[in-house]
Design a protein around this motif. Sequence first.
Motif, PDB file in Angstrom:
ATOM      1  N   ASN A  67       0.722  -1.138   0.053  1.00  0.00           N
ATOM      2  CA  ASN A  67       0.117   0.084   0.131  1.00  0.00           C
ATOM      3  C   ASN A  67       0.907   1.527  -0.055  1.00  0.00           C
ATOM      4  N   TRP A  70       1.019   4.143  -5.380  1.00  0.00           N
ATOM      5  CA  TRP A  70      -0.040   4.696  -5.801  1.00  0.00           C
ATOM      6  C   TRP A  70       0.124   5.279  -7.277  1.00  0.00           C
ATOM      7  N   MET A  72      -1.924   7.677 -10.353  1.00  0.00           N
ATOM      8  CA  MET A  72      -3.083   8.650 -10.604  1.00  0.00           C
ATOM      9  C   MET A  72      -2.779   9.071 -12.218  1.00  0.00           C
ATOM     10  N   THR A  89      -8.250   9.467 -11.357  1.00  0.00           N
ATOM     11  CA  THR A  89      -8.655   8.287 -11.123  1.00  0.00           C
ATOM     12  C   THR A  89      -7.308   7.997 -10.319  1.00  0.00           C
ATOM     13  N   SER A  91      -5.336   5.067  -7.911  1.00  0.00           N
ATOM     14  CA  SER A  91      -5.452   3.580  -7.361  1.00  0.00           C
ATOM     15  C   SER A  91      -4.396   3.168  -6.759  1.00  0.00           C
ATOM     16  N   ALA A  92      -4.332   2.168  -5.999  1.00  0.00           N
ATOM     17  CA  ALA A  92      -3.280   1.662  -4.952  1.00  0.00           C
ATOM     18  C   ALA A  92      -2.765   0.486  -5.911  1.00  0.00           C
TER      19      ALA A  92
END
Length: 100
Positions: A67, A70, A72, A89, A91-92
Motif C-alpha cells: 500500500n 499509488w 493517478m 483516477t 489507484s493503489a
Amino acid sequence: MREIAETRVRYGYRRIHVLLRREGWDVNAKRVYRLYKELGLQLRQKPPKRRVKAKLREGRCAASCSNEVWAMDFVHDQLATGSKLRVLTVSAGGRRLTRH
C-alpha cells in the motif's frame, strides 16, 4: 536593423525582416537572420515547462511495504449532451511483492 531591435525588444528576426521590407529594404530573410545573430540580438530561449517540472521531480524509490505505491491519471470523456467530463483516477498498487 539595430534601431528596430532596440525600439521593439521582443521582435525576432522574422518580424524585423517584415519591417525592413515595408521600409523599402530589399533584403533576404536569411541575411536578416545572419546579421541578427552577428549583432547578438538573439532572444532568450524559454525551456519547455514540462521538462522543467520533470527535472524538479524527485527520483522514484522502490516500495518497502504494501500500500505504498499509488498511481493517478486524468480520464477525459464527453457525454451525449456535449458536456465534457474530466475525472482524476487514483489507484493503489500495481505489482505486489510477496514475502518468502
